[in-house]
Design a protein around this motif. Structure first.
Motif, PDB file in Angstrom:
ATOM      1  N   MET A  23      -7.329  15.320  -0.930  1.00  0.00           N
ATOM      2  CA  MET A  23      -9.345  15.179  -0.784  1.00  0.00           C
ATOM      3  C   MET A  23      -9.648  14.303  -0.039  1.00  0.00           C
ATOM      4  SD  MET A  23      -8.583  12.716  -4.078  1.00  0.00           S
ATOM      5  CE  MET A  23      -9.921  12.241  -4.645  1.00  0.00           C
ATOM      6  N   GLY A  24      -8.473  13.363   1.402  1.00  0.00           N
ATOM      7  CA  GLY A  24      -8.795  12.744   2.369  1.00  0.00           C
ATOM      8  C   GLY A  24      -9.371  13.976   3.901  1.00  0.00           C
ATOM      9  N   ASP A  25     -10.249  13.008   4.732  1.00  0.00           N
ATOM     10  CA  ASP A  25     -10.457  13.770   5.737  1.00  0.00           C
ATOM     11  C   ASP A  25      -9.598  13.779   6.531  1.00  0.00           C
ATOM     12  OD1 ASP A  25     -13.725  14.910   5.225  1.00  0.00           O
ATOM     13  OD2 ASP A  25     -13.861  12.770   5.155  1.00  0.00           O
ATOM     14  N   LYS A  26      -8.985  12.871   6.690  1.00  0.00           N
ATOM     15  CA  LYS A  26      -8.076  11.772   7.154  1.00  0.00           C
ATOM     16  C   LYS A  26      -7.247  10.666   6.166  1.00  0.00           C
ATOM     17  CE  LYS A  26      -9.510   8.472  10.582  1.00  0.00           C
ATOM     18  NZ  LYS A  26     -10.243   7.868  11.018  1.00  0.00           N
ATOM     19  N   ILE A  27      -5.645  10.782   6.543  1.00  0.00           N
ATOM     20  CA  ILE A  27      -4.668   9.970   5.840  1.00  0.00           C
ATOM     21  C   ILE A  27      -3.964   9.570   7.071  1.00  0.00           C
ATOM     22  CG2 ILE A  27      -2.532  10.435   4.910  1.00  0.00           C
ATOM     23  CD1 ILE A  27      -3.477  13.551   4.552  1.00  0.00           C
ATOM     24  N   VAL A  28      -4.016   8.106   6.307  1.00  0.00           N
ATOM     25  CA  VAL A  28      -2.693   7.005   7.343  1.00  0.00           C
ATOM     26  C   VAL A  28      -1.812   6.751   6.179  1.00  0.00           C
ATOM     27  CG1 VAL A  28      -3.204   4.853   8.130  1.00  0.00           C
ATOM     28  CG2 VAL A  28      -5.338   5.805   7.747  1.00  0.00           C
ATOM     29  N   VAL A  29      -0.584   7.483   6.858  1.00  0.00           N
ATOM     30  CA  VAL A  29       0.670   6.457   6.403  1.00  0.00           C
ATOM     31  C   VAL A  29       1.333   5.426   6.509  1.00  0.00           C
ATOM     32  CG1 VAL A  29       2.896   8.150   5.480  1.00  0.00           C
ATOM     33  CG2 VAL A  29       1.503   9.761   6.785  1.00  0.00           C
ATOM     34  N   LEU A  30       1.704   5.546   5.664  1.00  0.00           N
ATOM     35  CA  LEU A  30       1.892   3.663   5.865  1.00  0.00           C
ATOM     36  C   LEU A  30       3.612   3.731   5.282  1.00  0.00           C
ATOM     37  CD1 LEU A  30      -0.730   1.250   4.638  1.00  0.00           C
ATOM     38  CD2 LEU A  30       0.086   1.354   6.884  1.00  0.00           C
ATOM     39  N   LYS A  31       4.135   3.018   5.787  1.00  0.00           N
ATOM     40  CA  LYS A  31       5.890   2.942   5.273  1.00  0.00           C
ATOM     41  C   LYS A  31       6.619   2.174   6.180  1.00  0.00           C
ATOM     42  CE  LYS A  31      10.015   3.573   6.296  1.00  0.00           C
ATOM     43  NZ  LYS A  31      11.157   4.103   7.184  1.00  0.00           N
TER      44      LYS A  31
END
Ligand SMILES: Nc1ncnc2c1ncn2[C@@H]1O[C@H](COP(=O)(O)OP(=O)(O)OP(=O)(O)O)[C@@H](O)[C@H]1O
Ligand SMILES: [Mg+2]
Length: 364
Positions: A201-209
């Motif tokens: 789905m994402g144009d852009k993905i932000v990965v958080l941890k």
């Protein structure tokens, strides 16, 4: 529509729970941005801070260039769709969708036009007189989205809106939300712990941890150039194989030595790893980048034994093991495999990834 910008945003609950740690994200107008990460990494908290439902401990949030830290949620012109849909059980679908406009004192005619328009987009026109309890999960989900659409907000926030749906419906709704994004040309921020949703789905993905931003990028950037071990393992299914191995030098060549097999490295990757000679590293290869070979090869051959065979129709997932590691491999269904078989693989040399064993950052 709108841009949304988070600058050095931190959220502390009490003194020691840092739910969100110095996050910087710029979301462009009409962009579909996905925040993804494991449970507890701070996704919902980030979304709630953008919506104004949660105070920020430090940092700044801008919507359309305006600082909104002290603007109340109702004045931010943002609509949020929650995981549990939060529909009013005693109201019909129509009234659920109209409610936000009624309290904002929109004229009746305008409300009617907007609700009907949204119902048409979401294919729920025939459900407008029903109460939520008479709807399926997928229909409720649509009503929750409809309630957001009628507001024509500057931006949409979605918090795991598909997690209560069964797998098949989830795939369908995923496509519908993507189509909705194209149709509305809206800025959307979408939270999920499901990396497949993020990738599709994402144009852009932000990965958080653990409240920390790991990497921002397009789906393929994250897949092909993960910045560290966490992103490498989190994005992609089945996940990347990551093994401990040693870098050695033999007859002027740089090799990666897994203990059971050795791979000779060439070109830029060999140069990058020169400073790691005689050191341990983490060595990664995706399941589709191990190429099955019917006869063992002389060079770079990975000899394994088959432990589990998962035929999926279009492909087969094999769980195989070397003396030291278990690996997952994705192979074409034209071969037949049996538990206990020997199976040999050659890695795609330009797809190998190496991570520092201490920092777990990719070796650049
Ligand atoms: N009101 C609160 N008080 C104290 N701690 C909180 C509160 N809300 C969230 N937290 C903590 O903040 C961290 C981030 O929570 P958050 O709900 O943002 O995670 P999440 O990424 O949305 O997780 P999930 O995928 O499980 O929904 C967690 O450690 C959580 O326990
Ligand atoms: Mg959450």
């Amino acid at each position: 529509m709108a841009t949304v910008e988070l600058r050095n945003v931190t959220k502390l609950f009490g003194h020691d729970v840092k739910a969100v740690d110095n996050v910087n994200i710029t979301i462009n107008d009409k962009e579909f941005v996905v925040l993804v990460g494991p449970s507890g990494c701070g996704k919902t908290t980030t979304l709630r801070m953008i919506a104004g439902l949660e105070d920020i401990s430090s940092g700044e949030i801008f919507i359309d260039g305006d600082l909104v830290n002290d603007i109340s949620p109702k004045d931010r012109d943002i609509a949020m769709v929650f995981q549990n849909y939060a529909l009013y059980p005693h109201m019909t679908v129509y009234d659920n969708m109209a409610f936000g406009l009624k309290i904002r004192k929109y004229p009746k005619q305008e409300i009617q036009t907007r609700v009907n328009e949204a119902a048409q987009i979401l294919h729920i026109e025939e459900l407008l007189d029903r109460k939520p309890k008479a709807l399926s999960g997928g229909q409720r989900q649509r009503v929750a989205v409809g309630r957001a659409i009628v507001r024509k907000p500057k931006a949409f926030l979605f918090d795991e809106p598909l997690s209560n749906l069964d797998a098949k419906l989830r795939v369908q709704m995923r496509a519908e939300i993507s189509a909705l994004h194209t149709r509305l040309q809206a800025t959307m921020i979408y939270v999920t712990h499901d990396q497949v949703e993020a990738m599709t789905m994402g144009d852009k993905i932000v990965v958080l941890k653990d409240g920390l931003m790991q990497q921002i990028g397009s789906p393929l950037e994250l897949y092909n150039k993960p910045i560290n071990r966490f992103v490498a393992a989190f994005i992609g299914s089945p996940p990347m194989n990551i093994m401990s191995a040693r870098i050695i030098e033999k007859q002027g060549k740089i090799l990666v030595d897994e203990g059971d097999f050795q791979i000779t490295l060439e070109g830029p990757i060999a140069d990058k790893l020169k400073s790691y000679v005689d050191k341990e590293v983490l060595f990664g290869i995706r399941p589709e980048d191990l190429v099955y070979t019917e006869t063992p090869q002389k060079d770079n051959n990975i000899k394994t034994h088959v432990e589990v065979v998962e035929p999926l129709g279009a492909e087969i997932h094999l769980y195989v093991s070397t003396q030291n590691h278990q690996l997952i491999v994705r192979v074409q269904p034209r071969y037949e495999f049996h538990v206990g078989d020997e199976a040999n693989f050659i890695p795609e040399m330009d797809k190998l990834q190496f991570f520092d064993i201490d920092t777990e950052d990719v070796i650049k």
